[in-house]
Design a protein around this motif. Structure first.
Motif, PDB file in Angstrom:
ATOM      1  N   ARG A 143       0.937  -1.218   0.183  1.00 41.85           N
ATOM      2  CA  ARG A 143       0.212   0.022  -0.232  1.00 41.85           C
ATOM      3  C   ARG A 143       0.966   1.265   0.000  1.00 41.85           C
ATOM      4  NH1 ARG A 143      -3.416  -3.019   4.303  1.00 41.85           N
ATOM      5  NH2 ARG A 143      -1.724  -2.403   5.366  1.00 41.85           N
ATOM      6  N   ASN A 144       0.549   2.200  -0.891  1.00 40.95           N
ATOM      7  CA  ASN A 144       1.437   3.331  -0.876  1.00 40.95           C
ATOM      8  C   ASN A 144       0.530   4.563  -0.243  1.00 40.95           C
ATOM      9  OD1 ASN A 144       2.962   5.544  -1.929  1.00 40.95           O
ATOM     10  ND2 ASN A 144       2.528   5.283  -3.961  1.00 40.95           N
ATOM     11  N   TYR A 145       1.316   5.155   0.622  1.00 38.93           N
ATOM     12  CA  TYR A 145       0.946   6.082   1.625  1.00 38.93           C
ATOM     13  C   TYR A 145       1.103   7.523   1.275  1.00 38.93           C
ATOM     14  CZ  TYR A 145      -0.974   2.785   5.050  1.00 38.93           C
ATOM     15  OH  TYR A 145      -1.846   2.150   5.853  1.00 38.93           O
ATOM     16  N   SER A 146       1.960   7.541   0.154  1.00 34.88           N
ATOM     17  CA  SER A 146       2.517   8.945  -0.297  1.00 34.88           C
ATOM     18  C   SER A 146       1.537   9.450  -1.326  1.00 34.88           C
ATOM     19  CB  SER A 146       3.931   8.769  -1.041  1.00 34.88           C
ATOM     20  OG  SER A 146       3.944   7.728  -1.854  1.00 34.88           O
ATOM     21  N   VAL A 147       1.210  10.793  -1.343  1.00 37.01           N
ATOM     22  CA  VAL A 147       0.472  11.540  -2.333  1.00 37.01           C
ATOM     23  C   VAL A 147       1.237  12.436  -3.365  1.00 37.01           C
ATOM     24  CG1 VAL A 147      -1.867  13.031  -2.429  1.00 37.01           C
ATOM     25  CG2 VAL A 147      -1.403  11.369  -0.476  1.00 37.01           C
ATOM     26  N   PRO A 148       1.250  11.948  -4.549  1.00 38.93           N
ATOM     27  CA  PRO A 148       2.367  12.715  -5.308  1.00 38.93           C
ATOM     28  C   PRO A 148       1.782  13.982  -5.947  1.00 38.93           C
ATOM     29  CG  PRO A 148       1.457  10.740  -6.339  1.00 38.93           C
ATOM     30  CD  PRO A 148       1.007  10.503  -5.000  1.00 38.93           C
ATOM     31  N   ILE A 149       0.332  13.756  -5.910  1.00 35.90           N
ATOM     32  CA  ILE A 149      -0.296  15.341  -6.706  1.00 35.90           C
ATOM     33  C   ILE A 149      -0.311  16.395  -5.687  1.00 35.90           C
ATOM     34  CG2 ILE A 149      -2.397  15.849  -7.874  1.00 35.90           C
ATOM     35  CD1 ILE A 149      -3.042  12.663  -8.275  1.00 35.90           C
ATOM     36  N   HIS A 150       0.068  17.252  -6.446  1.00 33.01           N
ATOM     37  CA  HIS A 150       0.141  18.562  -5.782  1.00 33.01           C
ATOM     38  C   HIS A 150      -1.296  19.039  -5.395  1.00 33.01           C
ATOM     39  CE1 HIS A 150       1.062  22.663  -4.619  1.00 33.01           C
ATOM     40  NE2 HIS A 150       0.464  23.320  -5.687  1.00 33.01           N
ATOM     41  N   ASP A 151      -1.482  19.529  -4.240  1.00 34.08           N
ATOM     42  CA  ASP A 151      -2.832  20.076  -3.798  1.00 34.08           C
ATOM     43  C   ASP A 151      -2.717  21.574  -3.971  1.00 34.08           C
ATOM     44  OD1 ASP A 151      -5.104  21.085  -2.601  1.00 34.08           O
ATOM     45  OD2 ASP A 151      -4.839  19.889  -0.796  1.00 34.08           O
ATOM     46  N   PRO A 152      -3.608  21.959  -4.903  1.00 37.74           N
ATOM     47  CA  PRO A 152      -3.393  23.391  -5.240  1.00 37.74           C
ATOM     48  C   PRO A 152      -3.701  24.554  -3.892  1.00 37.74           C
ATOM     49  CG  PRO A 152      -5.004  22.628  -6.552  1.00 37.74           C
ATOM     50  CD  PRO A 152      -4.552  21.317  -5.931  1.00 37.74           C
ATOM     51  N   VAL A 153      -4.437  24.038  -3.113  1.00 35.19           N
ATOM     52  CA  VAL A 153      -4.877  24.711  -1.893  1.00 35.19           C
ATOM     53  C   VAL A 153      -3.549  24.874  -1.040  1.00 35.19           C
ATOM     54  CG1 VAL A 153      -6.388  24.677   0.261  1.00 35.19           C
ATOM     55  CG2 VAL A 153      -7.236  23.917  -2.016  1.00 35.19           C
ATOM     56  N   ILE A 154      -2.662  24.128  -0.950  1.00 43.06           N
ATOM     57  CA  ILE A 154      -1.540  24.101  -0.196  1.00 43.06           C
ATOM     58  C   ILE A 154      -0.245  25.049  -0.977  1.00 43.06           C
ATOM     59  CG2 ILE A 154       0.462  22.986   1.052  1.00 43.06           C
ATOM     60  CD1 ILE A 154      -1.850  20.828   1.584  1.00 43.06           C
ATOM     61  N   ASP A 155      -0.017  26.248  -0.669  1.00 36.12           N
ATOM     62  CA  ASP A 155       1.129  26.912  -1.054  1.00 36.12           C
ATOM     63  C   ASP A 155       2.455  26.234  -0.636  1.00 36.12           C
ATOM     64  OD1 ASP A 155       3.028  28.503  -2.372  1.00 36.12           O
ATOM     65  OD2 ASP A 155       1.846  30.284  -2.075  1.00 36.12           O
ATOM     66  N   PRO A 156       3.248  25.555  -1.063  1.00 36.13           N
ATOM     67  CA  PRO A 156       4.592  25.422  -0.150  1.00 36.13           C
ATOM     68  C   PRO A 156       5.753  26.443  -0.099  1.00 36.13           C
ATOM     69  CG  PRO A 156       4.521  24.154  -2.379  1.00 36.13           C
ATOM     70  CD  PRO A 156       3.380  24.968  -2.249  1.00 36.13           C
ATOM     71  N   ASN A 157       5.515  27.476  -0.639  1.00 37.91           N
ATOM     72  CA  ASN A 157       6.265  28.712  -0.618  1.00 37.91           C
ATOM     73  C   ASN A 157       5.947  29.591   0.613  1.00 37.91           C
ATOM     74  OD1 ASN A 157       7.706  27.807  -2.891  1.00 37.91           O
ATOM     75  ND2 ASN A 157       5.995  28.363  -4.264  1.00 37.91           N
ATOM     76  N   THR A 158       4.606  29.368   1.244  1.00 41.96           N
ATOM     77  CA  THR A 158       4.252  30.212   2.323  1.00 41.96           C
ATOM     78  C   THR A 158       4.538  29.463   3.798  1.00 41.96           C
ATOM     79  OG1 THR A 158       2.176  29.255   2.495  1.00 41.96           O
ATOM     80  CG2 THR A 158       2.490  31.304   1.002  1.00 41.96           C
ATOM     81  N   LYS A 159       4.626  30.087   4.795  1.00 39.14           N
ATOM     82  CA  LYS A 159       5.019  29.582   5.958  1.00 39.14           C
ATOM     83  C   LYS A 159       3.706  28.663   6.490  1.00 39.14           C
ATOM     84  CE  LYS A 159       7.104  29.896  10.336  1.00 39.14           C
ATOM     85  NZ  LYS A 159       7.741  28.848  10.676  1.00 39.14           N
ATOM     86  N   VAL A 160       2.623  29.074   6.359  1.00 41.07           N
ATOM     87  CA  VAL A 160       1.532  28.303   6.617  1.00 41.07           C
ATOM     88  C   VAL A 160       1.296  27.146   5.870  1.00 41.07           C
ATOM     89  CG1 VAL A 160      -1.262  28.224   6.619  1.00 41.07           C
ATOM     90  CG2 VAL A 160       0.178  30.401   7.587  1.00 41.07           C
ATOM     91  N   GLY A 161       1.598  27.232   4.308  1.00 42.50           N
ATOM     92  CA  GLY A 161       1.654  26.052   3.507  1.00 42.50           C
ATOM     93  C   GLY A 161       2.645  25.020   3.801  1.00 42.50           C
ATOM     94  N   GLN A 162       3.787  25.564   4.177  1.00 43.27           N
ATOM     95  CA  GLN A 162       4.884  24.647   4.644  1.00 43.27           C
ATOM     96  C   GLN A 162       4.452  23.701   5.887  1.00 43.27           C
ATOM     97  OE1 GLN A 162       8.519  26.913   5.083  1.00 43.27           O
ATOM     98  NE2 GLN A 162       8.723  26.770   2.729  1.00 43.27           N
TER      99      GLN A 162
END
Length: 140
Positions: free
Chosen positions: A37-56
Motif C-alpha cells: 500500500r502506497n501512503y504517499s500522495v504525489p499530486i500537488h494540492d493547489p490549496v497548499i502553497d509550499p512557498n508560504t510559512k502556513v503552506g509549509q
C-alpha cells in the motif's frame, strides 16, 4: 501457501520530478508475489502553497501523517534530491519515527546525493528484485 504480507510504504518524491516516482510505483505494482500500500500522495494540492510559512507547516503535517503508519520509506536518490527541501523533510520525519529508509538509485545514475546515502539504511539499484528484497528485509 501462506498469504503474502502487505507492506505499507511511503515513496519520497518531489512534485516537479514525479516521473521516477510513477516508474517506481509501476515497478512495485507489477512485481510478482509482492503486495504493498502506497501512503504517499504525489499530486500537488493547489490549496497548499509550499512557498508560504502556513503552506509549509500544513504540508509538513500531511507528510508526517503519511509516514507515521508505514513500515518503510523509499527515497529515489535522484540528484535533484540534494537540493530538495521537502525530500530532506521527508527523511527527517522518517528518522524521527525510526522508519527504515531505502535509497533507490535511478537507472543510469552514477552519483548519489550524500544526504540520501547517509540517511539510508540500504542503497539499491533500480532493479525489482533488489528493491523488493530490501523492503522485505528492512520493513518493520
Amino acid at each position: 501457501m501462506p498469504s503474502l504480507r502487505n507492506y505499507d510504504l511511503f515513496i519520497s518524491h518531489a512534485w516537479k520530478y514525479n516521473e521516477e516516482y510513477y516508474a517506481l510505483e509501476n515497478l512495485l505494482s507489477s512485481a510478482d508475489m509482492f503486495k504493498y500500500r502506497n501512503y504517499s500522495v504525489p499530486i500537488h494540492d493547489p490549496v497548499i502553497d509550499p512557498n508560504t510559512k502556513v503552506g509549509q507547516e500544513k504540508l509538513a503535517d500531511l507528510i508526517e501523517a503519511q509516514i507515521r503508519p508505514v513500515q518503510c520509506v523509499l527515497v529515489i536518490a535522484g540528484m535533484y534530491a540534494a537540493h530538495r527541501f521537502w525530500i530532506d523533510k521527508e527523511v527527517a520525519i522518517a528518522q524521527s519515527y525510526n522508519k527504515p529508509i531505502i535509497g533507490v538509485i535511478p537507472k543510469g545514475q552514477l552519483r548519489v546525493p550524500e544526504s540520501v546515502k547517509f540517511a539510508a539504511h540500504e542503497m539499491v539499484r533500480w532493479n525489482t528484485d533488489s528493491i523488493i528484497s530490501a523492503i522485505r528485509s528492512r520493513a518493520l
